[in-house]
Design a protein around this motif. Sequence first.
Motif, mmCIF file in Angstrom:
data_model
loop_
_atom_site.group_PDB
_atom_site.id
_atom_site.type_symbol
_atom_site.label_atom_id
_atom_site.label_comp_id
_atom_site.label_asym_id
_atom_site.label_seq_id
_atom_site.Cartn_x
_atom_site.Cartn_y
_atom_site.Cartn_z
ATOM 1 N N ARG A 45 0.861 -1.123 -0.162
ATOM 2 C CA ARG A 45 -0.109 0.107 -0.057
ATOM 3 C C ARG A 45 0.844 1.352 -0.040
ATOM 4 O O ARG A 45 0.435 2.350 0.564
ATOM 5 N N PHE A 67 1.903 4.890 -1.658
ATOM 6 C CA PHE A 67 1.159 5.886 -2.321
ATOM 7 C C PHE A 67 1.938 5.696 -3.877
ATOM 8 O O PHE A 67 2.828 6.588 -3.874
ATOM 9 N N ALA A 68 1.277 5.194 -4.844
ATOM 10 C CA ALA A 68 2.007 4.918 -6.112
ATOM 11 C C ALA A 68 2.128 6.078 -6.793
ATOM 12 O O ALA A 68 3.122 6.376 -7.633
ATOM 13 N N GLN A 69 1.370 7.174 -6.821
ATOM 14 C CA GLN A 69 1.440 8.523 -7.440
ATOM 15 C C GLN A 69 2.541 9.467 -6.772
ATOM 16 O O GLN A 69 2.493 10.512 -7.251
ATOM 17 N N MET A 70 2.928 9.081 -5.687
ATOM 18 C CA MET A 70 3.952 9.987 -4.919
ATOM 19 C C MET A 70 5.476 9.435 -4.894
ATOM 20 O O MET A 70 5.462 8.281 -5.125
ATOM 21 N N THR A 71 6.440 10.053 -5.098
ATOM 22 C CA THR A 71 7.663 9.788 -5.142
ATOM 23 C C THR A 71 7.819 9.094 -3.953
ATOM 24 O O THR A 71 7.263 8.999 -2.778
ATOM 25 N N GLU A 124 8.386 11.367 -0.861
ATOM 26 C CA GLU A 124 7.175 11.870 -0.346
ATOM 27 C C GLU A 124 6.357 10.699 0.302
ATOM 28 O O GLU A 124 5.729 11.371 1.492
ATOM 29 N N GLU A 175 8.081 10.932 3.550
ATOM 30 C CA GLU A 175 7.587 12.247 4.386
ATOM 31 C C GLU A 175 6.231 11.799 4.918
ATOM 32 O O GLU A 175 5.915 12.349 6.058
ATOM 33 N N MET A 176 5.414 11.147 4.335
ATOM 34 C CA MET A 176 3.793 10.800 4.769
ATOM 35 C C MET A 176 4.159 9.924 5.789
ATOM 36 O O MET A 176 3.601 9.987 6.728
ATOM 37 N N TYR A 210 4.468 11.944 8.756
ATOM 38 C CA TYR A 210 3.415 12.890 8.842
ATOM 39 C C TYR A 210 3.068 13.569 10.283
ATOM 40 O O TYR A 210 2.972 14.649 10.595
ATOM 41 N N GLY A 260 5.033 3.978 -7.615
ATOM 42 C CA GLY A 260 4.261 3.037 -8.750
ATOM 43 C C GLY A 260 5.383 2.441 -9.511
ATOM 44 O O GLY A 260 5.010 1.327 -9.774
ATOM 45 N N GLN A 306 9.090 -1.653 -3.207
ATOM 46 C CA GLN A 306 7.947 -1.173 -2.752
ATOM 47 C C GLN A 306 7.789 -1.792 -1.295
ATOM 48 O O GLN A 306 7.353 -0.932 -0.196
ATOM 49 N N ARG A 334 8.716 3.577 5.267
ATOM 50 C CA ARG A 334 7.883 4.534 5.542
ATOM 51 C C ARG A 334 7.389 4.348 7.079
ATOM 52 O O ARG A 334 7.082 5.254 7.726
#
Lengths: 234, 293
Positions: free
Chosen positions: A86, A88-92, A95, A98-99, A102, A133, A140, A147
């Motif tokens: 899981r 965030f595929a559209q984020m680098t 990023e 960074e999440m 958060y 992604g 991943q 993460r």
Amino acid sequence: MLRVENLNVYYGMIHAIKDISLEVKKGEIVSLVGANGAGKTTTLQAISGMLKPRSGSVQYLEHNLLTTPPHQIVKHGLAHVPEGRRVFAQMTVLENLEMGAYISKDKERDKKNLDRVFAHFPRLEERKKQLSGTLSGGEQQMLAIGRAMMASPDMLLLDEPSMGLSPLLVKEIFKIIQELNQDGMTILLVEQNAKKALSISDRGYVLETGKIVLSGNAAELLENDAVKKAYLGG
Amino acid sequence: MIFLSHLISGISLGSIYAIIALGYTMVYGIAKMLNFAHGDVIMVGAYICFFATMSYGWHPIMGVLLSMVVCTLLGIVIDRLAYKPLRQAPALAVLITAIGMSYFLQNSAQLLWTSSPKVFPSVIGNGSVKLFDGALAIPHVTIVTIVVCLVIMSGLVFFVNKTRVGKSMRAVSEDKSAAQLMGINVNSTISMTFAIGSALAAIAGVLLCSAYPTLTPTTGAMPGIKAFTAAVFGGIGSIPGALVGGILLGIVEIFAKAYISTQLSDAIVFAVLIVVLIVKPTGLLGKKISEKV
């Protein structure tokens, strides 16, 4: 550190988790093994608030997790690396990390955590500007673990970290899990790969159709005939 | 020269659609729902600005600010009361609620402000910039509209890509449960999206009524539907898509009106949408989500 008592989870009419109790002590690696559909992922999701159990209790340190809003659980130091990564595929990659941080308001600690993640996973540093992604499955998985590390957790819930990875990568991921544990991280590990999981664990629980059927010292479980027969391929 | 003048009007109308489309596209991206009441928030915004400036003699800028505040609150309240209880409900239930909310706002406006049209004051002024020895006159409203749209777009792109809160919105739009595991409060993120979308709707309302000064309780309905079309056209969920979709739609509409038929212009707009969706179902800039297992 984490104590689950008499947990019951239903999917509609289906009684998925039946009266499960388990405990993880500080500094341990505990694995939860069992066949596909036994309820391992469901158990983790109930602990981290992704699912609402019907009854039972989940106590983490002094916090009752069932009354804690799910987004606050990570603030208490319990991070969940979900099944299927899981990311965030559209984020680098950066990023995503960074999440992971958060909830943190401490920029310096974030920086240290980032260095630590990159030290464990140099591949992520090389690809930090890439959309996640586009990473391979193994990368991943590394990102998902990295993460979670960004939140400076004291305990990790790891769901099937070896899923879909090559034997070489599985070995690497398990080595990292052990390293994290040596650095003081408490780990609850859910795995279909029972042999591998138990071999790095202190204790284990065997789950079968929503019930815990066996538990104990990981080394003993590895030697247990019933476990060998059912999960370890003879 | 006429062509150029039409093109500029098209871009200006399209800018309004783009600002409205942002509200649709952001809410869709985050909450995965179509907020059909969004068009009517525009109408409320225009009424608030109308009363502030006409009845209370406020400065237009203050009127716009007040209408942004009111619409922001309205957006949050709509989400809390109508949509939040339905977060786990099937998409169809949410859609019907949104349509109901749209009629509720229209009927409330009718009750409060009657259905007789109000002539919207020109907030921006009636002057125009003359070019080519007066052969091309561009109204100030047109210029202000285009500039405001560009400012909003760049601001939003910056917000979403560079700020912590903006990034958390992207995380929620991709995967709510994973975002929650990061400690992101999904419900307040959704509220914030409604707030931003509704504040933009207020601006769009004022711009729309400055260009087309008749204000009635149904003023927001058609532009709302068209902006929704623009969002789908550009690729729903995509912020640059809302800009591209909105502006193209505005240009198509004005050209259709000018060169083909005033009556058929709306039909032509929707025909273009259908063709685009046949060729590219995700819209012009829509992302195809591919996931690795």
